[in-house]
Design an enzyme around this catalytic site. Structure first.
Site, PDB file in Angstrom:
ATOM      1  N   HIS A 183       6.100   3.276  -2.025  1.00  0.00           N
ATOM      2  CA  HIS A 183       5.460   3.712  -3.271  1.00  0.00           C
ATOM      3  C   HIS A 183       6.473   3.586  -4.406  1.00  0.00           C
ATOM      4  O   HIS A 183       7.663   3.801  -4.203  1.00  0.00           O
ATOM      5  CB  HIS A 183       5.012   5.175  -3.151  1.00  0.00           C
ATOM      6  N   ASP A 200      -2.742   5.579   1.264  1.00  0.00           N
ATOM      7  CA  ASP A 200      -3.626   4.575   1.871  1.00  0.00           C
ATOM      8  C   ASP A 200      -3.425   4.410   3.366  1.00  0.00           C
ATOM      9  O   ASP A 200      -4.180   3.675   4.010  1.00  0.00           O
ATOM     10  CB  ASP A 200      -3.394   3.225   1.173  1.00  0.00           C
TER      11      ASP A 200
HETATM   12  C1  SDX Z   1      -1.304   3.087  -4.303  1.00  0.00           C
HETATM   13  O1  SDX Z   1       1.240   3.843  -8.445  1.00  0.00           O
HETATM   14  C2  SDX Z   1       0.485   4.649  -7.818  1.00  0.00           C
HETATM   15  O2  SDX Z   1       0.527   5.850  -8.031  1.00  0.00           O
HETATM   16  C3  SDX Z   1      -0.439   4.001  -6.808  1.00  0.00           C
HETATM   17  C4  SDX Z   1      -1.263   4.949  -5.949  1.00  0.00           C
HETATM   18  C5  SDX Z   1      -2.267   5.693  -6.775  1.00  0.00           C
HETATM   19  O3  SDX Z   1      -2.704   6.779  -6.326  1.00  0.00           O
HETATM   20  O4  SDX Z   1      -2.680   5.177  -7.821  1.00  0.00           O
HETATM   21  O5  SDX Z   1      -0.421   5.867  -5.289  1.00  0.00           O
HETATM   22  C6  SDX Z   1      -2.073   4.188  -4.894  1.00  0.00           C
HETATM   23  O6  SDX Z   1      -1.377   2.003  -4.807  1.00  0.00           O
HETATM   24  C7  SDX Z   1      -0.402   3.369  -3.140  1.00  0.00           C
HETATM   25  C8  SDX Z   1       0.461   2.109  -2.734  1.00  0.00           C
HETATM   26  C9  SDX Z   1      -0.414   1.254  -1.817  1.00  0.00           C
HETATM   27  N1  SDX Z   1       0.230  -0.048  -1.541  1.00  0.00           N
HETATM   28  C10 SDX Z   1       0.690  -0.350  -0.308  1.00  0.00           C
HETATM   29  O7  SDX Z   1       0.683   0.415   0.640  1.00  0.00           O
HETATM   30  C11 SDX Z   1       1.175  -1.792  -0.175  1.00  0.00           C
HETATM   31  C12 SDX Z   1       2.525  -1.823   0.557  1.00  0.00           C
HETATM   32  N2  SDX Z   1       3.535  -1.210  -0.303  1.00  0.00           N
HETATM   33  C13 SDX Z   1       4.167  -2.043  -1.251  1.00  0.00           C
HETATM   34  O8  SDX Z   1       3.920  -3.332  -1.402  1.00  0.00           O
HETATM   35  C14 SDX Z   1       5.118  -1.351  -2.214  1.00  0.00           C
HETATM   36  O9  SDX Z   1       5.736  -0.331  -1.549  1.00  0.00           O
HETATM   37  C15 SDX Z   1       4.489  -0.857  -3.488  1.00  0.00           C
HETATM   38  C16 SDX Z   1       3.704  -1.942  -4.160  1.00  0.00           C
HETATM   39  C17 SDX Z   1       3.581   0.292  -3.211  1.00  0.00           C
HETATM   40  C18 SDX Z   1       5.613  -0.403  -4.411  1.00  0.00           C
HETATM   41  O10 SDX Z   1       6.274  -1.525  -4.836  1.00  0.00           O
HETATM   42  P1  SDX Z   1       7.578  -1.391  -5.788  1.00  0.00           P
HETATM   43  O11 SDX Z   1       7.731  -0.023  -6.333  1.00  0.00           O
HETATM   44  O12 SDX Z   1       7.540  -2.524  -6.749  1.00  0.00           O
HETATM   45  O13 SDX Z   1       8.738  -1.525  -4.762  1.00  0.00           O
HETATM   46  P2  SDX Z   1       9.360  -2.892  -4.354  1.00  0.00           P
HETATM   47  O14 SDX Z   1       8.262  -3.861  -4.024  1.00  0.00           O
HETATM   48  O15 SDX Z   1      10.373  -3.271  -5.373  1.00  0.00           O
HETATM   49  O16 SDX Z   1      10.072  -2.490  -2.982  1.00  0.00           O
HETATM   50  C19 SDX Z   1      11.384  -1.961  -2.993  1.00  0.00           C
HETATM   51  C20 SDX Z   1      11.997  -2.484  -1.694  1.00  0.00           C
HETATM   52  C21 SDX Z   1      11.880  -4.003  -1.571  1.00  0.00           C
HETATM   53  O17 SDX Z   1      12.965  -4.459  -0.773  1.00  0.00           O
HETATM   54  P3  SDX Z   1      14.256  -5.109  -1.580  1.00  0.00           P
HETATM   55  O18 SDX Z   1      13.727  -6.196  -2.466  1.00  0.00           O
HETATM   56  O19 SDX Z   1      14.863  -3.942  -2.371  1.00  0.00           O
HETATM   57  O20 SDX Z   1      15.156  -5.611  -0.471  1.00  0.00           O
HETATM   58  O21 SDX Z   1      11.277  -1.956  -0.567  1.00  0.00           O
HETATM   59  C22 SDX Z   1      10.660  -2.999   0.150  1.00  0.00           C
HETATM   60  C23 SDX Z   1      10.632  -4.201  -0.767  1.00  0.00           C
HETATM   61  O22 SDX Z   1      10.659  -5.411  -0.002  1.00  0.00           O
HETATM   62  N3  SDX Z   1       9.309  -2.565   0.465  1.00  0.00           N
HETATM   63  C24 SDX Z   1       8.697  -2.784   1.627  1.00  0.00           C
HETATM   64  C25 SDX Z   1       7.447  -2.148   1.515  1.00  0.00           C
HETATM   65  N4  SDX Z   1       7.329  -1.594   0.299  1.00  0.00           N
HETATM   66  C26 SDX Z   1       8.480  -1.862  -0.352  1.00  0.00           C
HETATM   67  N5  SDX Z   1       9.082  -3.433   2.744  1.00  0.00           N
HETATM   68  C27 SDX Z   1       8.194  -3.457   3.770  1.00  0.00           C
HETATM   69  N6  SDX Z   1       6.993  -2.862   3.742  1.00  0.00           N
HETATM   70  C28 SDX Z   1       6.571  -2.198   2.624  1.00  0.00           C
HETATM   71  N7  SDX Z   1       5.365  -1.624   2.577  1.00  0.00           N
END
Ligand code: SDX
Length: 431
Positions: free
Chosen positions: A307, A365
């Site tokens: 998140h 989720d």
């Molecule tokens: C919702 O914003 C809100 O409040 C949203 C929400 C709401 O109520 O409105 O809470 C609802 O959207 C919840 C999130 C649902 N999405 C997912 O579950 C999809 C999987 N998660 C992600 O793709 C990710 O965690 C996000 C999109 C939720 C957050 O992305 P960010 O903040 O841009 O973080 P990032 O992509 O920069 O990740 C930081 C690091 C990265 O690694 P590095 O580049 O630093 O090496 O963490 C890793 C990412 O690769 N990472 C993951 C991961 N999520 C982040 N690695 C593996 N699996 C994951 N799920």
């Protein structure tokens, strides 16, 4: 109000700029950068990780402590003691309603749940297998063609009637999107039911027999609505605010929010999480998928994990897990293989140093899809139900934005990295 300032010094020219620091009631302080553009300087923050796009009184999140408050009330207390319409009232008006206020609000919503009968024609323009979110974007956007007297965002009375109409009619549109998908007749709302009972009725009743919603499932669904109602300036709420900042009608703004929520990184994650669990299939394959999630060369992410704000457990995920238990027990599915797989996946991921290091926890989720699937709701409807619930937050955020004295059209700038000035070259001289 803080009297602190920050001084920015450009190491090259020695130029200095003083900026005020502003504080809210909770959470991090903010550097007020509004004066920078008139001084020829911009801030650079793609994805808005460090940007407060507005001041808001509605929802507070502390990502490190795993806190979520709606108008100051902890989500755990609202999920346990309140109901969705009461929470929708709280988000919109700032206070929990008295019993008289609640009764009046519930009655107003109840008398707005039907849509103009001609709107049913819109559904028949879609393929039967159209994704419910595609239908909802279209039909909610089309509401402005039918409710023109609730479409002026600068008229407070029309803002209130638009908010009521959206809260009341989006469940009907969502349920009809499902009925259209499966080729069953639309079920009209029944005012004898509560908000969540009515939705279950419109989803699962048929004209052929009486339908009585299961009260445990209706309560669980109502709690799911509460958990999804608002979440400060997430991508879809920011979309609603940006669309609304131009003075666009409220129905178009909410349709824009639905479109943004559909993405698998946002509200589409619940549907993606269930597909992922079905793809993993068995606990013996969890390691393979954890490995893929950590592999930068692999675009796979563990859906339902991570998140932007929560760097601790999303408080909604813990409540959702509990709701999962209750629903599966009620339905005699406590050995549901997908739920047990999800519990095992959560356990393994939370012990893995990659997930610990990157502070990746289950989000709202991760369990919601399992609960809704157990209730007989198909994957394709999970995000539509998220949109139904988030309509309460979207209309509250939209009303706050349009009524704010700081309201201006949202118009971010950019860091230009393209070509510098150059003269046109005729085609015969290009190579
Ligand atoms: C919702 O914003 C809100 O409040 C949203 C929400 C709401 O109520 O409105 O809470 C609802 O959207 C919840 C999130 C649902 N999405 C997912 O579950 C999809 C999987 N998660 C992600 O793709 C990710 O965690 C996000 C999109 C939720 C957050 O992305 P960010 O903040 O841009 O973080 P990032 O992509 O920069 O990740 C930081 C690091 C990265 O690694 P590095 O580049 O630093 O090496 O963490 C890793 C990412 O690769 N990472 C993951 C991961 N999520 C982040 N690695 C593996 N699996 C994951 N799920």
């Amino acid at each position: 109000m803080s009297t602190q300032k920050v001084k920015i010094t450009f190491s090259g020219s020695g130029r200095q700029i003083d900026l005020p620091v502003i504080e809210g009631t909770l959470g991090p302080e903010a550097i007020d950068t509004r004066s920078l553009s008139s001084q020829g300087v911009l801030t650079y923050d793609p994805g808005f990780l460090s940007t407060a796009s507005c001041a808001s009184n509605i929802t507070f999140i502390d990502g490190d402590a795993g806190l979520l408050y709606y108008r100051g009330y902890p989500i755990e207390q609202l999920a346990e003691h309140s109901d969705f319409l009461e929470v929708a009232y709280l988000l919109s008006f700032g206070e929990l309603p008295t019993s008289e206020q609640k009764a009046a609000f519930v009655e107003k919503i109840g008398h707005q749940t039907m849509v103009h009968d001609q709107m049913a024609n819109f559904f028949h323009g879609f393929r039967r297998d159209a994704h419910p979110m595609a239908v909802m974007v279209g039909v909610v956007g089309a509401m402005s063609a039918f409710y023109r007297h609730s479409a002026d965002p600068f008229d407070p009375a029309q803002r209130e009637s638009a908010a009521l109409r959206l809260l009341a009619k989006v469940p009907t549109i969502a349920a009809w999107s499902y009925k259209y998908n499966i080729g069953e007749p639309f079920m009209y709302p029944q005012n004898r039911f509560s908000y969540s009972e009515n939705f279950l009725h419109m989803m699962f009743a048929t004209p052929c027999e009486d339908y009585q919603p299961n009260p445990i499932l209706a309560r669980a669904l109502d709690r799911i609505f509460i958990l999804h109602a608002d979440h400060e300036q997430n991508a879809s709420s920011s979309t609603v605010r940006v669309a609304g900042s131009s003075g666009a009608n409220p129905f178009a703004c909410i349709a824009a929010g639905i479109a943004c929520l559909w993405g698998p990184l946002h509200g589409g994650a619940n549907e993606a999480t269930l597909k992922m669990l079905e793809q993993i299939g068995d606990a013996s394959r969890i390691g393979e998928f954890i490995k893929r999630a950590k592999d930068k060369a692999d675009s796979f992410r563990l859906m339902g994990f991570g998140h932007r704000v929560y760097k601790n457990m999303d408080p909604r995920a813990a409540i959702m897990r509990q709701t999962c238990h209750e629903v599966l027990n009620e339905l005699g599915l406590n050995d549901d293989p997908l739920f047990n797989l999800a519990l095992e996946l959560e356990k393994i991921a939370l012990e893995d140093e990659y997930f610990i290091d990157k502070k990746l926890y289950p989000n709202v989720d991760f369990y919601s899809g399992i609960v809704m699937r157990a209730m007989g709701i198909p994957n394709s409807m999970f995000t539509a139900i998220f949109a139904l619930a988030r309509t309460a937050g979207w209309v509250a955020q939209w009303k706050e934005m349009i009524a704010s004295p700081e309201h201006r059209i949202a118009r971010p700038r950019q860091l230009y990295t393209g070509a510098t000035r150059r003269d046109f070259v005729t085609i015969d001289r290009r190579h």
